[in-house]
Design a protein around this motif. Structure first.
Motif, PDB file in Angstrom:
ATOM      1  N   ASP A 136       0.937  -1.292   0.145  1.00 31.08           N
ATOM      2  CA  ASP A 136       0.033  -0.051   0.087  1.00 31.08           C
ATOM      3  C   ASP A 136       0.742   1.436   0.061  1.00 31.08           C
ATOM      4  OD1 ASP A 136      -2.485  -1.362   0.227  1.00 31.08           O
ATOM      5  OD2 ASP A 136      -1.963  -1.936   2.366  1.00 31.08           O
ATOM      6  N   SER A 158      -3.343   5.159   0.713  1.00 32.32           N
ATOM      7  CA  SER A 158      -4.184   4.018   0.070  1.00 32.32           C
ATOM      8  C   SER A 158      -3.804   2.675   0.747  1.00 32.32           C
ATOM      9  CB  SER A 158      -4.100   4.024  -1.254  1.00 32.32           C
ATOM     10  OG  SER A 158      -4.842   2.820  -2.044  1.00 32.32           O
ATOM     11  N   ASN A 159      -4.802   2.088   1.442  1.00 33.36           N
ATOM     12  CA  ASN A 159      -4.670   0.944   1.779  1.00 33.36           C
ATOM     13  C   ASN A 159      -5.904   0.036   1.496  1.00 33.36           C
ATOM     14  OD1 ASN A 159      -6.212   2.120   3.536  1.00 33.36           O
ATOM     15  ND2 ASN A 159      -5.190   1.090   5.497  1.00 33.36           N
ATOM     16  N   VAL A 160      -6.476   0.056   0.522  1.00 36.12           N
ATOM     17  CA  VAL A 160      -7.509  -0.503  -0.343  1.00 36.12           C
ATOM     18  C   VAL A 160      -6.932  -2.058  -0.656  1.00 36.12           C
ATOM     19  CG1 VAL A 160      -8.945   1.344  -0.843  1.00 36.12           C
ATOM     20  CG2 VAL A 160      -7.227   0.226  -2.680  1.00 36.12           C
ATOM     21  N   GLN A 164      -0.926  -1.548  -4.775  1.00 41.48           N
ATOM     22  CA  GLN A 164      -0.634   0.127  -5.295  1.00 41.48           C
ATOM     23  C   GLN A 164       1.040   0.130  -5.569  1.00 41.48           C
ATOM     24  OE1 GLN A 164      -2.684  -0.313  -2.123  1.00 41.48           O
ATOM     25  NE2 GLN A 164      -4.545  -0.473  -3.718  1.00 41.48           N
ATOM     26  N   ASP A 183      -3.158   1.943  -9.114  1.00 38.08           N
ATOM     27  CA  ASP A 183      -3.879   1.340  -8.190  1.00 38.08           C
ATOM     28  C   ASP A 183      -4.322   0.126  -9.089  1.00 38.08           C
ATOM     29  OD1 ASP A 183      -5.925   0.088  -6.771  1.00 38.08           O
ATOM     30  OD2 ASP A 183      -6.191   1.769  -5.822  1.00 38.08           O
ATOM     31  N   PHE A 193      -4.041   6.865  -9.145  1.00 35.54           N
ATOM     32  CA  PHE A 193      -4.852   7.686  -8.288  1.00 35.54           C
ATOM     33  C   PHE A 193      -4.018   8.890  -7.638  1.00 35.54           C
ATOM     34  CE2 PHE A 193      -7.775   4.313  -8.413  1.00 35.54           C
ATOM     35  CZ  PHE A 193      -8.904   4.349  -7.800  1.00 35.54           C
ATOM     36  N   THR A 195      -3.781  12.005  -4.088  1.00 31.44           N
ATOM     37  CA  THR A 195      -4.210  12.802  -3.020  1.00 31.44           C
ATOM     38  C   THR A 195      -3.539  14.115  -2.954  1.00 31.44           C
ATOM     39  OG1 THR A 195      -4.788  12.573  -0.738  1.00 31.44           O
ATOM     40  CG2 THR A 195      -2.660  11.660  -1.361  1.00 31.44           C
ATOM     41  N   HIS A 204      -8.873  12.612   1.412  1.00 30.75           N
ATOM     42  CA  HIS A 204      -9.348  11.149   0.985  1.00 30.75           C
ATOM     43  C   HIS A 204      -8.310   9.892   1.505  1.00 30.75           C
ATOM     44  CE1 HIS A 204     -11.927  13.103  -1.844  1.00 30.75           C
ATOM     45  NE2 HIS A 204     -10.901  13.545  -2.338  1.00 30.75           N
ATOM     46  N   GLY A 206      -6.593   6.841   3.017  1.00 31.23           N
ATOM     47  CA  GLY A 206      -6.600   5.272   2.928  1.00 31.23           C
ATOM     48  C   GLY A 206      -7.359   4.772   1.536  1.00 31.23           C
ATOM     49  N   THR A 207      -7.714   5.776   0.607  1.00 31.78           N
ATOM     50  CA  THR A 207      -8.207   5.527  -0.718  1.00 31.78           C
ATOM     51  C   THR A 207      -7.626   6.601  -1.955  1.00 31.78           C
ATOM     52  OG1 THR A 207     -10.179   6.945  -0.361  1.00 31.78           O
ATOM     53  CG2 THR A 207     -10.504   4.786   0.282  1.00 31.78           C
ATOM     54  N   GLY A 208      -7.714   7.705  -1.649  1.00 35.02           N
ATOM     55  CA  GLY A 208      -6.993   8.440  -2.658  1.00 35.02           C
ATOM     56  C   GLY A 208      -8.343   8.523  -3.738  1.00 35.02           C
TER      57      GLY A 208
END
Length: 663
Positions: A136, A158-160, A164, A183, A193, A195, A204, A206-208
């Protein structure tokens, strides 16, 4: 006589088997009891803990003539991120070994760092705490004093679920930063993605936010400031399956502090879609209204050319569609880099017009005019290869360039050189500025303008075999400020350690010894540590048991109050050497070891036998007959003095398996 020697040999071999059984039984019991009685970790404690450094050449100017740079290393067992700030006098302003800026479960690696404009920095990295097999993107803000704004763990950009990759980072010109990544969870080819970072944290988290979503692979992404409060990126795109092309997209914050994009649709704005492949795109800030792109272009065939385009914030171009060539030489120019100020943009590249890889440069003004001739100017054209140039521009229209140089010898003798080009392209250094010509391998130089009249150079250095991070400061006259070959700012014990063995020394003490390549693959040495119930992490990494440069297959025996170490010397024909040490592991006699017998032929398969008569028997196979290996033996006293004028032949049967075996 031979019959007597054979009987002695058989006797000492039997003793060897018995004594070794007792020794290892004692050692096992000793360890088992010690684990219960002493404060050792359940799974053991390290005796040799490597500190592998990964230097990704990332750093930025701080303030007041300072520089901040960061790296990852394994000093705590796992891989974490560290940073340091230095001044023009070579002082570490945070900590002599750097400050930890990201530490968590799993690996934290591949950091990127930019200035926050106030003496601190933003950084991002690939983090494996949540997904060990994917990775991530996390981030951190460092205050000017080295303290952390977002805690030791940092914050997730981003840790979806899913992978990544390919993170990038740039300043926004307004005290913040933009970060982007690809991503792979969003599509099979990946989407870009983004941020925005401020000292309060990321947008945003954790997601971007998806900013480039077309169905194509986006590779070699370059990201830089665009105007005030914005960023622009350029990448290689394979939406045309027959060619790689170049596309771009701009990011900015709207009045609600949310990310918006411009330049093209969801797939970005085409910068170059000519025939042939376009690759290695780079972007940099030019003025508050313009950015400049450069790339390697093969529209004319297999030989590469360097092309450029200048773009305004509204997406309009200075040159015609698909850019303009900035060097008319017919040879190949590849891998361009660009940095700019309102006084001009300087481009450097690798060039083979002289039959080798050299460094050339060109300068462009805001209106697109070429300043340093139609073929550019020489930066370095010395013998050998000059490659991987990096540059920074100063406040007077000039540029500092650094690179890896093999003018003195090929790998691993790679040096770091630099040059200063003034605003007219004059080569101030003359013969180039020597940054470091220490032994072995220097790599990945980074150069940053100090804000005044000079620049910092930081590089990775394997002068001792293991990796260290070094720095030098230079001025526009070609003078260096630090000591020759630079200051070391952090060193990590690197290389493999293998083939561990033990020897009981008595009184709840044992010698643990192993083969060690901390000096790089160029040299293997035997290192050892004295292991007692009070052994702790403070006793890590051992000491060398001989200074011989090419020692392998070491074997140790206790004879009297001394340790007798035998080993294969692999320089030329393998030969047998020995070193005597006391129980405190101080070397006795010749520090590089002593040859058992200089036969000039291959010697191998040594066995050391410490007998109960107070002597040591050194048994080995020797090819001195040039037909097959025969077995010889030499006798030594406690001080390592040979007792026979030369080793005695004990087995020379042509039909026998002439390999000593303890049985």
């Amino acid at each position: 006589m031979e019959i007597v020697i054979l009987l002695v040999l058989r006797m000492v071999l039997k003793f060897l088997i018995k004594s070794r059984f007792k020794m290892y039984t004692f050692l096992f019991l000793f360890i088992a009891v010690s684990l219960g009685q002493f404060d050792w970790a359940e799974n053991g404690i390290p005796a040799r803990q490597g500190v592998h450094i990964e230097w990704q050449r990332t750093g930025a100017a701080g303030s007041n003539g300072e520089m901040i740079f960061c790296w990852s290393d394994t000093r705590s067992g796992g891989r974490d991120i560290y940073a340091n700030k230095i001044d023009k006098d070579g002082n570490s302003l945070w900590d002599d070994k750097g400050v930890v800026v990201a530490s968590a479960e799993g690996r934290q690696e591949d950091p990127l760092l930019v200035s926050d404009g106030s003496g601190g920095a933003y950084l991002i990295w690939v983090d494996y705490r949540d997904e060990p097999d994917a990775g991530d993107i996390y981030g951190q803000h460092i205050q000017p004093d080295g303290s952390l704004s977002w805690g030791l763990s940092g914050l997730a950009l981003s840790n979806v679920p899913g992978q990544q990759v390919s993170p990038n980072l740039c300043v926004d010109g307004n005290g913040g930063a933009f970060s982007i990544w690809v991503d792979k969870s969003a599509s099979s080819t990946g989407q870009i993605f983004a941020t925005h970072l401020s000292q309060n944290g990321p947008l945003h988290p954790g997601t971007g936010l998806a900013v480039v979503t077309n169905d194509a692979e986006h590779t070699t992404i370059s990201l830089e400031r665009s105007g005030v409060g914005g960023a622009a990126m350029i990448w290689t795109d394979n939406r045309d399956v027959n060619n790689l092309d170049i596309y771009s997209k701009r990011l900015f914050l709207n009045s609600s502090s949310e990310i918006e994009t411009s330049w093209g649709d969801e797939g970005g704005l085409p910068i170059c879609t000519s025939e042939g492949e376009q690759s290695f795109p780079k972007i940099t800030y030019f003025t508050d209204d313009k950015n400049i792109f450069v790339w390697e272009d093969h529209r004319e065939g297999i030989e590469g050319n360097i092309y450029s385009q200048i773009i305004s914030l509204d997406g309009s171009f200075t040159y015609e569609e698909n850019g303009s060539k900035i060097c008319d030489n017919s040879s190949s120019q590849i891998k361009p880099r660009v940095k700019a100020s309102p006084l001009g943009a300087v481009v450097v590249w690798e060039d083979d017009r002289n039959g080798q890889s050299d460094i050339y440069a060109q300068k462009l003004l805001e209106d697109g005019s070429i300043q340093w001739g139609t073929e550019g100017v020489e930066v370095s054209t010395y013998d050998g290869s000059q490659g991987q140039p990096r540059l920074t521009v100063d406040s007077s229209g000039g540029a500092y360039v650094v690179w890896m140089d093999s003018r003195n010898a090929e790998y691993p003798e790679i040096e770091i050189y630099a040059e200063y080009l003034d605003a007219s392209g004059n080569n101030i250094g003359g013969q180039n500025i020597l940054i470091c010509d220490a032994e072995y391998y220097q790599f990945n130089p980074l150069v940053k303008f100090d804000g005044e009249n000079g620049a910092f150079v930081v590089w990775g250095d394997q002068r001792s075999g293991s990796i260290g991070i070094y720095s030098q400061h230079i001025d526009s006259s070609g003078n260096t400020s630090f000591i020759d070959d630079g200051y070391e700012f952090y060193f990590g014990l690197d290389g493999n350690a293998f083939n561990p063995k033990t020897l009981a020394l008595g009184s709840e003490e044992s010698l643990l010894y192993w083969e060690d390549q901390r000096f790089g693959n160029f040299s293997t040495k035997t290192f050892g540590s004295s292991i007692t119930p009070s052994f702790s992490n403070e006793d890590l990494n051992g000491s060398r048991l001989s200074d011989n440069l090419d020692q392998v297959n070491a074997k140790a025996e206790l004879i009297g109050d001394n340790i007798f170490l035998g080993f294969d010397n692999e320089l030329g024909e393998v030969s047998q050497y020995y070193q005597v040490l006391d129980k405190s592991l101080n070397l006795i006699g010749t520090q590089e070891g002593t040859a058992v017998f200089e036969s000039g032929t291959s010697q191998k398969d040594a066995i050391l036998v410490a007998s109960n008569d107070g002597f040591l028997y050194y048994i080995f196979a020797d090819l001195r007959s040039f037909i097959d290996y025969d077995i010889y033996v030499q006798k030594y006293n406690e001080e390592g003095s040979p007792q026979w004028s030369e080793p005695i032949l004990v087995v020379d049967n042509f039909l026998a398996d002439d390999k000593p075996v303890a049985a």
